[in-house]
Design an enzyme around this catalytic site. Structure first.
Site, PDB file in Angstrom:
ATOM      1  N   HIS A  60       0.138  -3.947   4.414  1.00  0.00           N
ATOM      2  CA  HIS A  60       0.041  -2.501   4.192  1.00  0.00           C
ATOM      3  C   HIS A  60      -0.239  -1.775   5.503  1.00  0.00           C
ATOM      4  O   HIS A  60      -0.990  -2.268   6.342  1.00  0.00           O
ATOM      5  CB  HIS A  60      -1.059  -2.195   3.175  1.00  0.00           C
ATOM      6  CG  HIS A  60      -0.649  -2.528   1.787  1.00  0.00           C
ATOM      7  ND1 HIS A  60      -0.559  -3.817   1.331  1.00  0.00           N
ATOM      8  CD2 HIS A  60      -0.262  -1.730   0.766  1.00  0.00           C
ATOM      9  CE1 HIS A  60      -0.143  -3.806   0.079  1.00  0.00           C
ATOM     10  NE2 HIS A  60       0.046  -2.553  -0.291  1.00  0.00           N
ATOM     11  N   PRO A  61       0.323  -0.581   5.640  1.00  0.00           N
ATOM     12  CA  PRO A  61       0.078   0.196   6.861  1.00  0.00           C
ATOM     13  C   PRO A  61      -1.278   0.893   6.804  1.00  0.00           C
ATOM     14  O   PRO A  61      -1.822   1.117   5.722  1.00  0.00           O
ATOM     15  CB  PRO A  61       1.201   1.240   6.821  1.00  0.00           C
ATOM     16  CG  PRO A  61       1.422   1.462   5.352  1.00  0.00           C
ATOM     17  CD  PRO A  61       1.234   0.092   4.719  1.00  0.00           C
ATOM     18  N   ALA A  79       6.156   8.435   1.080  1.00  0.00           N
ATOM     19  CA  ALA A  79       6.004   9.393  -0.015  1.00  0.00           C
ATOM     20  C   ALA A  79       4.565   9.426  -0.518  1.00  0.00           C
ATOM     21  O   ALA A  79       4.020  10.504  -0.808  1.00  0.00           O
ATOM     22  CB  ALA A  79       6.956   9.035  -1.154  1.00  0.00           C
ATOM     23  N   GLU A  80       3.942   8.271  -0.621  1.00  0.00           N
ATOM     24  CA  GLU A  80       2.566   8.200  -1.111  1.00  0.00           C
ATOM     25  C   GLU A  80       1.616   8.891  -0.138  1.00  0.00           C
ATOM     26  O   GLU A  80       0.746   9.677  -0.554  1.00  0.00           O
ATOM     27  CB  GLU A  80       2.166   6.742  -1.335  1.00  0.00           C
ATOM     28  CG  GLU A  80       2.885   6.131  -2.522  1.00  0.00           C
ATOM     29  CD  GLU A  80       2.959   4.617  -2.521  1.00  0.00           C
ATOM     30  OE1 GLU A  80       3.499   4.077  -3.498  1.00  0.00           O
ATOM     31  OE2 GLU A  80       2.506   3.964  -1.556  1.00  0.00           O
ATOM     32  N   GLN A  81       1.767   8.615   1.162  1.00  0.00           N
ATOM     33  CA  GLN A  81       0.888   9.248   2.139  1.00  0.00           C
ATOM     34  C   GLN A  81       1.118  10.761   2.176  1.00  0.00           C
ATOM     35  O   GLN A  81       0.174  11.542   2.268  1.00  0.00           O
ATOM     36  CB  GLN A  81       1.058   8.606   3.515  1.00  0.00           C
ATOM     37  CG  GLN A  81       0.496   7.179   3.547  1.00  0.00           C
ATOM     38  CD  GLN A  81       0.214   6.670   4.943  1.00  0.00           C
ATOM     39  OE1 GLN A  81      -0.085   7.434   5.856  1.00  0.00           O
ATOM     40  NE2 GLN A  81       0.267   5.352   5.097  1.00  0.00           N
ATOM     41  N   PHE A 112      -7.501  -0.568   5.739  1.00  0.00           N
ATOM     42  CA  PHE A 112      -8.097   0.065   4.572  1.00  0.00           C
ATOM     43  C   PHE A 112      -6.996   0.342   3.561  1.00  0.00           C
ATOM     44  O   PHE A 112      -5.970   0.943   3.888  1.00  0.00           O
ATOM     45  CB  PHE A 112      -8.771   1.380   5.001  1.00  0.00           C
ATOM     46  CG  PHE A 112      -9.338   2.174   3.869  1.00  0.00           C
ATOM     47  CD1 PHE A 112     -10.569   1.845   3.335  1.00  0.00           C
ATOM     48  CD2 PHE A 112      -8.637   3.254   3.341  1.00  0.00           C
ATOM     49  CE1 PHE A 112     -11.109   2.585   2.290  1.00  0.00           C
ATOM     50  CE2 PHE A 112      -9.162   4.004   2.300  1.00  0.00           C
ATOM     51  CZ  PHE A 112     -10.401   3.663   1.776  1.00  0.00           C
TER      52      PHE A 112
END
Length: 159
Positions: A60-61, A79-81, A112
């Site tokens: 994950h980024p 899109a989520e960010q 995180f």
């Protein structure tokens, strides 16, 4: 449709649900049918080795991190960010995210993870600050739980 074709169609449809980790869906394809697709997918995650779980978490980024800045996020992550406003940070907010991401990675050895579609910038920052007080085992469990939430919401988009 043959069993192999069904397996391949399942993998093609759901393979991108887990960030850069198609192995979860590949394994789940061999375990079908499920009473619940989400539960079946997450069972694969929970049955994985600790090293595989860490690999999934590390795939994950960072939130508002390097991948967001250089445009290399997956379409789903971008899109989520963006839904949480992380694509529209002030310089002070960006600096705060960067500092918290660095502190978190230094303490735990992975990024995180939070299902950002369920919160906003302030909620994310508060969670980052709060979770820095946890131990590594608790954070691994929380990261896997949050990945489950991310996948649950992504499933709604592909179902």
């Amino acid at each position: 449709m043959t069993a192999i074709a069904e397996r391949d169609a399942f993998i093609a449809r759901y393979g991108a649900l887990f960030e850069h980790s198609p192995w979860v869906v590949v394994r789940a394809a061999a375990r079908q049918p499920f009473a619940s697709l989400h539960a079946g997918l997450m069972q694969v995650v929970h049955d994985a080795t600790p090293e595989e779980q860490l690999s999934l978490i590390r795939a994950h980024p960072e939130l508002a991190g390097k991948a967001a800045v250089d445009g290399s996020l997956t379409e789903a992550s971008a899109a989520e960010q963006a839904s949480a406003g992380l694509d529209r940070l002030t310089q002070d907010e960006f600096d705060r995210f960067h500092a918290l991401n660095s502190a978190y990675a230094a303490k735990f050895g992975f990024p995180f993870i939070l299902c950002v579609r369920l919160t906003d910038k302030a909620g994310i920052l508060a969670a980052m600050e709060r979770r820095l007080g946890n131990d590594r085992e608790a954070e691994i469990a929380t990261a896997l739980e949050q990945i489950g939430e991310i996948v649950r919401l992504r499933l709604e988009l592909v179902a």
